[in-house]
Design a protein around this motif. Structure first.
Motif, PDB file in Angstrom:
ATOM      1  N   ALA A 155       0.821  -1.216   0.000  1.00 55.09           N
ATOM      2  CA  ALA A 155       0.000   0.000   0.000  1.00 55.09           C
ATOM      3  C   ALA A 155       0.852   1.262   0.000  1.00 55.09           C
ATOM      4  CB  ALA A 155      -0.935   0.001   1.205  1.00 55.09           C
ATOM      5  N   GLY A 156       2.155   1.097   0.273  1.00 56.10           N
ATOM      6  CA  GLY A 156       3.049   2.249   0.222  1.00 56.10           C
ATOM      7  C   GLY A 156       3.617   2.699   1.548  1.00 56.10           C
ATOM      8  N   ALA A 157       3.498   1.871   2.588  1.00 56.95           N
ATOM      9  CA  ALA A 157       4.076   2.242   3.883  1.00 56.95           C
ATOM     10  C   ALA A 157       5.591   2.371   3.762  1.00 56.95           C
ATOM     11  CB  ALA A 157       3.718   1.199   4.939  1.00 56.95           C
ATOM     12  N   SER A 158       6.148   3.346   4.460  1.00 55.78           N
ATOM     13  CA  SER A 158       7.598   3.542   4.469  1.00 55.78           C
ATOM     14  C   SER A 158       8.258   2.867   5.665  1.00 55.78           C
ATOM     15  CB  SER A 158       7.929   5.038   4.500  1.00 55.78           C
ATOM     16  OG  SER A 158       7.473   5.668   3.328  1.00 55.78           O
ATOM     17  N   GLY A 159       7.448   2.481   6.642  1.00 60.98           N
ATOM     18  CA  GLY A 159       7.990   1.831   7.822  1.00 60.98           C
ATOM     19  C   GLY A 159       6.964   0.927   8.465  1.00 60.98           C
ATOM     20  N   TYR A 160       7.456  -0.119   9.133  1.00 62.19           N
ATOM     21  CA  TYR A 160       6.575  -1.066   9.827  1.00 62.19           C
ATOM     22  C   TYR A 160       7.308  -1.493  11.090  1.00 62.19           C
ATOM     23  CZ  TYR A 160       2.841  -4.557  10.144  1.00 62.19           C
ATOM     24  OH  TYR A 160       1.727  -5.281  10.524  1.00 62.19           O
ATOM     25  N   VAL A 161       6.809  -1.023  12.235  1.00 63.80           N
ATOM     26  CA  VAL A 161       7.473  -1.266  13.515  1.00 63.80           C
ATOM     27  C   VAL A 161       6.488  -1.921  14.470  1.00 63.80           C
ATOM     28  CG1 VAL A 161       8.701  -0.208  15.450  1.00 63.80           C
ATOM     29  CG2 VAL A 161       8.914   0.771  13.150  1.00 63.80           C
ATOM     30  N   LEU A 162       6.943  -2.942  15.156  1.00 65.30           N
ATOM     31  CA  LEU A 162       6.090  -3.613  16.134  1.00 65.30           C
ATOM     32  C   LEU A 162       6.059  -2.825  17.442  1.00 65.30           C
ATOM     33  CD1 LEU A 162       7.149  -7.335  15.582  1.00 65.30           C
ATOM     34  CD2 LEU A 162       5.102  -6.174  14.731  1.00 65.30           C
ATOM     35  N   LYS A 163       4.894  -2.803  18.072  1.00 65.22           N
ATOM     36  CA  LYS A 163       4.768  -2.083  19.341  1.00 65.22           C
ATOM     37  C   LYS A 163       5.604  -2.725  20.442  1.00 65.22           C
ATOM     38  CE  LYS A 163       0.323   0.252  18.812  1.00 65.22           C
ATOM     39  NZ  LYS A 163      -1.069   0.373  19.289  1.00 65.22           N
ATOM     40  N   LEU A 165      11.926   2.430  17.194  1.00 66.47           N
ATOM     41  CA  LEU A 165      10.980   3.356  16.575  1.00 66.47           C
ATOM     42  C   LEU A 165      11.698   4.613  16.101  1.00 66.47           C
ATOM     43  CD1 LEU A 165       8.202   4.418  15.812  1.00 66.47           C
ATOM     44  CD2 LEU A 165       7.898   5.131  18.201  1.00 66.47           C
ATOM     45  N   LEU A 166      12.561   5.164  16.934  1.00 65.13           N
ATOM     46  CA  LEU A 166      13.292   6.376  16.553  1.00 65.13           C
ATOM     47  C   LEU A 166      14.226   6.107  15.377  1.00 65.13           C
ATOM     48  CD1 LEU A 166      14.093   7.758  20.124  1.00 65.13           C
ATOM     49  CD2 LEU A 166      12.377   8.614  18.504  1.00 65.13           C
ATOM     50  N   ARG A 167      14.820   4.920  15.357  1.00 68.68           N
ATOM     51  CA  ARG A 167      15.687   4.555  14.231  1.00 68.68           C
ATOM     52  C   ARG A 167      14.871   4.446  12.948  1.00 68.68           C
ATOM     53  NH1 ARG A 167      18.087  -0.758  13.241  1.00 68.68           N
ATOM     54  NH2 ARG A 167      17.248  -1.378  15.256  1.00 68.68           N
ATOM     55  N   ALA A 168      13.671   3.880  13.068  1.00 70.44           N
ATOM     56  CA  ALA A 168      12.791   3.759  11.904  1.00 70.44           C
ATOM     57  C   ALA A 168      12.422   5.132  11.359  1.00 70.44           C
ATOM     58  CB  ALA A 168      11.528   2.993  12.293  1.00 70.44           C
ATOM     59  N   MET A 169      12.076   6.040  12.247  1.00 71.75           N
ATOM     60  CA  MET A 169      11.668   7.373  11.813  1.00 71.75           C
ATOM     61  C   MET A 169      12.825   8.115  11.152  1.00 71.75           C
ATOM     62  SD  MET A 169       9.195   8.321  15.049  1.00 71.75           S
ATOM     63  CE  MET A 169       8.577   9.862  14.361  1.00 71.75           C
ATOM     64  N   ALA A 170      14.016   7.964  11.702  1.00 69.25           N
ATOM     65  CA  ALA A 170      15.186   8.615  11.105  1.00 69.25           C
ATOM     66  C   ALA A 170      15.469   8.045   9.719  1.00 69.25           C
ATOM     67  CB  ALA A 170      16.397   8.438  12.016  1.00 69.25           C
ATOM     68  N   GLU A 171      15.347   6.733   9.578  1.00 72.27           N
ATOM     69  CA  GLU A 171      15.603   6.096   8.281  1.00 72.27           C
ATOM     70  C   GLU A 171      14.577   6.542   7.244  1.00 72.27           C
ATOM     71  OE1 GLU A 171      17.332   3.960   5.330  1.00 72.27           O
ATOM     72  OE2 GLU A 171      18.139   4.317   7.334  1.00 72.27           O
ATOM     73  N   VAL A 172      13.327   6.600   7.638  1.00 73.47           N
ATOM     74  CA  VAL A 172      12.272   7.030   6.714  1.00 73.47           C
ATOM     75  C   VAL A 172      12.461   8.494   6.336  1.00 73.47           C
ATOM     76  CG1 VAL A 172       9.781   7.454   6.511  1.00 73.47           C
ATOM     77  CG2 VAL A 172      10.617   5.288   7.446  1.00 73.47           C
ATOM     78  N   ARG A 173      12.886   9.308   7.292  1.00 71.80           N
ATOM     79  CA  ARG A 173      13.148  10.723   6.996  1.00 71.80           C
ATOM     80  C   ARG A 173      14.259  10.880   5.957  1.00 71.80           C
ATOM     81  NH1 ARG A 173      11.461  15.363   7.226  1.00 71.80           N
ATOM     82  NH2 ARG A 173      12.993  16.390   8.539  1.00 71.80           N
ATOM     83  N   ARG A 174      15.170   9.916   5.922  1.00 70.77           N
ATOM     84  CA  ARG A 174      16.249   9.948   4.926  1.00 70.77           C
ATOM     85  C   ARG A 174      15.800   9.389   3.582  1.00 70.77           C
ATOM     86  NH1 ARG A 174      19.506   8.446   9.549  1.00 70.77           N
ATOM     87  NH2 ARG A 174      19.205   6.240   9.043  1.00 70.77           N
ATOM     88  N   GLY A 175      14.545   8.976   3.505  1.00 71.63           N
ATOM     89  CA  GLY A 175      14.030   8.432   2.257  1.00 71.63           C
ATOM     90  C   GLY A 175      14.108   6.928   2.160  1.00 71.63           C
TER      91      GLY A 175
END
Length: 215
Positions: free
Chosen positions: A105-113, A120-130
């Motif tokens: 569907a186009g998700a840029s990240g998938y993190v388990l709770k 989570l912070l690593r995921a957000m930083a990676e997605v912010r870098r594209g």
């Protein structure tokens, strides 16, 4: 024209957070507040669609299971409505089919709770870098089982001990091998996983689910 002041801090990324459990959402917001501006917290997919259409955001962090519409359907609706902010799912769902649907569907990240806040912070930083980020425990499925190297029992033993931080001499003693044999196994493992050094070897092994670094 005035030259930009490189000493000024870059603007903090704006995040919309969607989770139908208020206490969970507030806890996540507290984790993010040091590095991100949480511009709104919403409790339903409908509210997410309305807020994202009206409020500029750099990232959208959302659960999948919400009462009015699941997060994957909400992502499709966001894209149909012209909202292009990257979406990261933070969810309890680890089922392969759900992960597949989210990424398709186009998700840029998938993190388990269940993951640590650092993930989570690593995921957000990676997605912010594209980039794309998926919880390491799910990568075995995402990469496809044919991409998971087949290791011998001895190679797995050596790899697990390397992941525990043991040196070649210690591994040799533990497994009743010569140091030269352990070094040979290490070099072969690096070739199999296509990495250049021991740090990359352990990191890659964890990403593929071959070892776990959690205590």
């Amino acid at each position: 024209m005035e030259e930009p002041d490189s000493s000024r801090p870059s603007p903090r990324a704006r995040v919309i957070l969607a989770d139908d459990h208020k206490m969970v959402a507030e806890a996540i917001a507290r984790i993010l507040k040091t590095d991100y501006d949480v511009v709104d917290i919403v409790g339903s997919a409908g509210d997410l669609l309305r807020t994202a259409a009206e409020t500029p955001a750099d990232l959208i962090l959302t659960d999948i299971g919400m009462p009015d519409m699941d997060g994957i359907a909400a992502l499709k609706a966001l894209r149909a409505g012209g909202v292009q902010a990257p979406v990261i799912f933070l969810t309890m769902h680890s089922e392969p089919g759900v992960v597949d649907s989210a990424l398709k569907a186009g998700a840029s990240g998938y993190v388990l709770k269940s993951a640590a806040a650092e993930e989570l912070l690593r995921a957000m930083a990676e997605v912010r870098r594209g980039g794309l980020f998926v919880s390491p425990s799910l990568l075995r499925h995402v990469l496809g089982r044919t991409d998971i190297p087949k290791l011998t029992e001895r190679q797995r033993e050596v790899l697990n001990l390397l992941a525990q931080g043991l040196r070649s001499k210690e591994i040799a003693y533990r497994l009743d091998l010569s140091v030269r044999t352990v070094e040979a196994h290490r070099q072969i493992l690096m070739q199999i996983l296509a990495v250049r050094n021991g740090i990359e070897l352990v990191r890659r092994a964890e990403e593929l689910g071959l070892v776990s670094l959690r205590s």
